[in-house]
Design a protein around this motif. Structure first.
Motif, PDB file in Angstrom:
ATOM      1  N   UNK A 112       1.011  -1.363  -0.044  1.00 52.47           N
ATOM      2  CA  UNK A 112      -0.114  -0.093   0.066  1.00 52.47           C
ATOM      3  C   UNK A 112       0.828   1.131  -0.116  1.00 52.47           C
ATOM      4  N   UNK A 113       1.951   1.153   0.667  1.00 54.56           N
ATOM      5  CA  UNK A 113       2.673   2.531   0.989  1.00 54.56           C
ATOM      6  C   UNK A 113       3.555   2.500  -0.545  1.00 54.56           C
ATOM      7  N   UNK A 114       3.909   1.702  -1.112  1.00 53.02           N
ATOM      8  CA  UNK A 114       4.547   1.395  -2.413  1.00 53.02           C
ATOM      9  C   UNK A 114       3.398   2.366  -3.210  1.00 53.02           C
ATOM     10  N   UNK A 115       2.357   1.748  -3.255  1.00 58.70           N
ATOM     11  CA  UNK A 115       1.208   2.435  -4.279  1.00 58.70           C
ATOM     12  C   UNK A 115       0.805   4.095  -3.953  1.00 58.70           C
ATOM     13  N   UNK A 116       1.282   4.475  -2.738  1.00 60.25           N
ATOM     14  CA  UNK A 116       1.260   5.966  -2.287  1.00 60.25           C
ATOM     15  C   UNK A 116       0.029   6.116  -1.185  1.00 60.25           C
ATOM     16  N   UNK A 117      -0.436   5.110  -0.516  1.00 55.46           N
ATOM     17  CA  UNK A 117      -1.006   5.427   0.726  1.00 55.46           C
ATOM     18  C   UNK A 117       0.024   5.384   1.837  1.00 55.46           C
ATOM     19  N   UNK A 118       0.409   6.645   2.092  1.00 57.17           N
ATOM     20  CA  UNK A 118       1.620   7.000   2.836  1.00 57.17           C
ATOM     21  C   UNK A 118       1.551   6.704   4.389  1.00 57.17           C
ATOM     22  N   UNK A 119       0.437   6.800   4.813  1.00 58.14           N
ATOM     23  CA  UNK A 119      -0.037   6.230   6.127  1.00 58.14           C
ATOM     24  C   UNK A 119      -1.285   5.356   6.067  1.00 58.14           C
ATOM     25  N   UNK A 120      -1.044   4.177   6.759  1.00 62.79           N
ATOM     26  CA  UNK A 120      -1.682   3.000   6.573  1.00 62.79           C
ATOM     27  C   UNK A 120      -1.874   2.150   7.819  1.00 62.79           C
ATOM     28  N   UNK A 121      -3.094   1.556   8.222  1.00 65.88           N
ATOM     29  CA  UNK A 121      -3.005   0.764   9.218  1.00 65.88           C
ATOM     30  C   UNK A 121      -4.306  -0.198   9.010  1.00 65.88           C
ATOM     31  N   UNK A 122      -4.172  -1.362   9.740  1.00 64.60           N
ATOM     32  CA  UNK A 122      -5.146  -2.532   9.540  1.00 64.60           C
ATOM     33  C   UNK A 122      -5.003  -2.915  11.229  1.00 64.60           C
ATOM     34  N   UNK A 123      -6.647  -3.240  11.420  1.00 60.39           N
ATOM     35  CA  UNK A 123      -6.827  -3.948  12.705  1.00 60.39           C
ATOM     36  C   UNK A 123      -7.270  -5.297  12.039  1.00 60.39           C
ATOM     37  N   UNK A 124      -6.455  -6.192  12.483  1.00 62.82           N
ATOM     38  CA  UNK A 124      -6.674  -7.683  11.709  1.00 62.82           C
ATOM     39  C   UNK A 124      -6.625  -8.767  12.678  1.00 62.82           C
ATOM     40  N   UNK A 125      -6.912  -9.813  12.068  1.00 63.54           N
ATOM     41  CA  UNK A 125      -6.897 -11.287  12.929  1.00 63.54           C
ATOM     42  C   UNK A 125      -5.669 -11.938  12.078  1.00 63.54           C
ATOM     43  N   UNK A 126      -4.699 -12.531  13.066  1.00 68.40           N
ATOM     44  CA  UNK A 126      -3.776 -13.109  12.635  1.00 68.40           C
ATOM     45  C   UNK A 126      -3.737 -14.530  13.202  1.00 68.40           C
ATOM     46  N   UNK A 127      -3.105 -15.487  12.676  1.00 70.18           N
ATOM     47  CA  UNK A 127      -3.206 -16.866  13.091  1.00 70.18           C
ATOM     48  C   UNK A 127      -1.595 -17.459  13.122  1.00 70.18           C
TER      49      UNK A 127
END
Length: 506
Positions: A248-263
């Motif tokens: 996403x940052x490469x694509x220009x979304x310079x400040x990005x976050x996700x609240x996610x579920x990991x396994x």
């Protein structure tokens, strides 16, 4: 003539049920015989118990309002005495209201049915006038009532509370009987709102990235493996969203976050769960220092939103001060102090093994220098990092996605945040050179070929994205469940509403 299945109450297995369960099923059967639906599609409900409490909570003693309402709730107390019966109704958020049933208001048949057919745990609708009793108790004086759901199992009683294992396994019962469980369930969304508000105030964009991935990446962890029938390929449940967020940052979304579920297919204990919630965020033109400041803001903002201050009040009465600026220590300085001799990122692995043996540690022969150094740190610092502490500067060979430290050889610009003795978050100055990144991932692949199940793999698409130009950036990962642990003092299985548990043995 077609055969019909016997009703559940007629099945022979009922004879083997404990008495209370058998009696409740017999009551259910009796209701059906009388033409009463024990599980109706709807019941009268004009107001919530919370609304009644808020509107009429200041009434004086022995007042009749003349207002008739219909309310509903679960019966958690019931006293049947002659011509006047009492019950306490509770709704989902824990709000309670007394219900009164008098012979002259509901009639003889209705009162008799209330006494004989209704048990603790049943859910009912009560219609009547809002009053206060002669003792000043806000009540609904019933003129009618209806069963909303017949409970076939009794609730636990105060004399025999549920064990922690039972609470986790049967959270639905825990939520019914324990105020703390209801409070914990409502705490998580409040913390989530705070996290999002902090990110939004800093102009971060929230995105969603895949949970099913062609290959796992973004962390050193063992993945869960599955298979896609549609694509005829193996897939993995994500261990981290990092590589997609960096795209996403490469694509220009310079400040990005996700609240996610990991396994992660690893061990489970008081601070680890195979399925867990996590925040990850990346900021173009930031570094590990800017992400440390963000981590502190996320934690302190959450505490302020929940408690009204930076003092977290734990479930056992203990308080934890999360305010102010937080201390920093060097990982290798902490190791040196803990083992009583100088240790740096350049200390050979055979020297580290000698140190580990002196400490009585069990050493996995496959551990590389960085992994061994981190294990020694965990050993010597176990339980000591209670106040919020950033542990700075980790070994380079155990952090393949992180930029090398600008001053210290063999170290990367990575910190781990510890609170109450456990790791809450981690932050980095991210590696953005695609050539060096490829070399790091190839080395990880070699470790994987030697049997390291946690080693990362070469992700060609991610490397291709980097080759389009990735700006300097800082990255942050924080466990949401662990943030709740830091705010409440609870173990991880109490902060997750329905944690994974082994199936019950018949």
């Amino acid at each position: 003539m077609a055969e019909t299945n016997p009703p559940i109450d007629a099945v022979d297995i009922q004879d083997d049920l404990p008495e209370q369960l058998r009696i409740r099923r017999e009551k259910r059967a009796g209701l059906l015989e009388k033409g009463v639906e024990p599980y109706p599609v709807s019941v009268p409900r004009t107001q919530s118990l919370t609304h009644i409490r808020q509107k009429y909570g200041e009434l004086e003693i022995d007042v009749a309002t003349g207002v008739v309402e219909s309310v509903a709730g679960r019966i958690i107390f019931k006293r049947d005495t002659g011509k006047l019966c009492f019950a306490t109704l509770r709704e989902g958020d824990g709000t309670e209201l007394q219900a009164m049933f008098s012979l002259d208001k509901v009639g003889e048949d209705s009162l008799a049915s209330w006494k004989s057919d209704i048990d603790l745990g049943d859910m009912v609708s009560v219609t009547g006038e809002i009053i206060t009793s002669k003792r000043g108790e806000l009540s609904i004086l019933a003129s009618g009532w209806a069963l909303a759901a017949k409970a076939l199992r009794p609730l636990p009683n105060d004399h025999k509370p549920m064990s922690e294992e039972t609470r986790v396994r049967m959270r639905y019962v825990d939520l019914i009987v324990r105020p703390e469980a209801r409070s914990n369930a409502r705490l998580r969304p409040a913390v989530m709102r705070s996290l999002r508000e902090t990110f939004q105030s800093r102009e971060y964009l929230e995105v969603e990235t895949p949970m099913l991935q062609v290959q796992p990446g973004g962390a050193a962890a063992r993945p869960f493996k599955t298979f896609s029938n549609a694509y005829d390929i193996d897939l993995y449940l994500r261990i981290a969203p990092e590589l997609f967020l960096k795209r996403c940052v490469v694509g220009g979304i310079e400040r990005v976050f996700e609240i996610n579920r990991n396994f992660r297919n690893e061990g489970a204990d008081s601070s680890h769960s195979p399925e867990f919630a996590m925040i990850e965020s990346y900021e173009a033109y930031g570094d590990w220092r800017t992400k440390a400041e963000l981590a502190r803001s996320l934690v302190q903002d959450a505490a302020m939103n929940i408690f009204g201050s930076h003092i977290a009040r734990h479930h056992d009465g203990r308080e934890s001060d999360l305010g102010g600026s937080w201390r920093e220590i060097s990982l290798y300085d902490a190791i040196s102090e803990g083992v009583g001799e100088p240790v740096t990122a350049l200390t050979p692995v055979h020297e580290l093994k000698k140190i580990a043996e002196k400490l009585g540690m069990k050493v996995d022969p496959s551990w590389i220098q960085g992994k061994l150094a981190e294990e020694i740190f965990e050993h010597v610092s176990a339980g000591s990092l209670n106040e919020p502490t950033f542990v700075m500067g980790f070994p380079i060979d155990n952090a393949p996605l992180v930029r090398a430290h600008r001053d210290l050889p063999g170290v990367v610009e990575k910190w781990d945040l510890y609170i109450d003795g456990f790791e809450l978050a981690t932050g980095y100055s991210e590696l953005i050179d695609p050539v060096i990144q490829r070399e790091r991932l190839v080395e990880q692949a070699r470790l994987g070929a030697k049997g390291d199940v946690e080693a990362m793999r070469v992700d060609e698409d991610f490397l291709r994205a980097m080759e389009y130009g990735m700006p300097p950036m800082g990255g942050l990962g924080m466990g949401v469940d662990r943030l709740l642990m830091a705010l409440t003092g609870l173990g991880i299985r109490e902060t997750i509403l329905f944690p994974l548990v082994k199936p019950e043995v018949e």
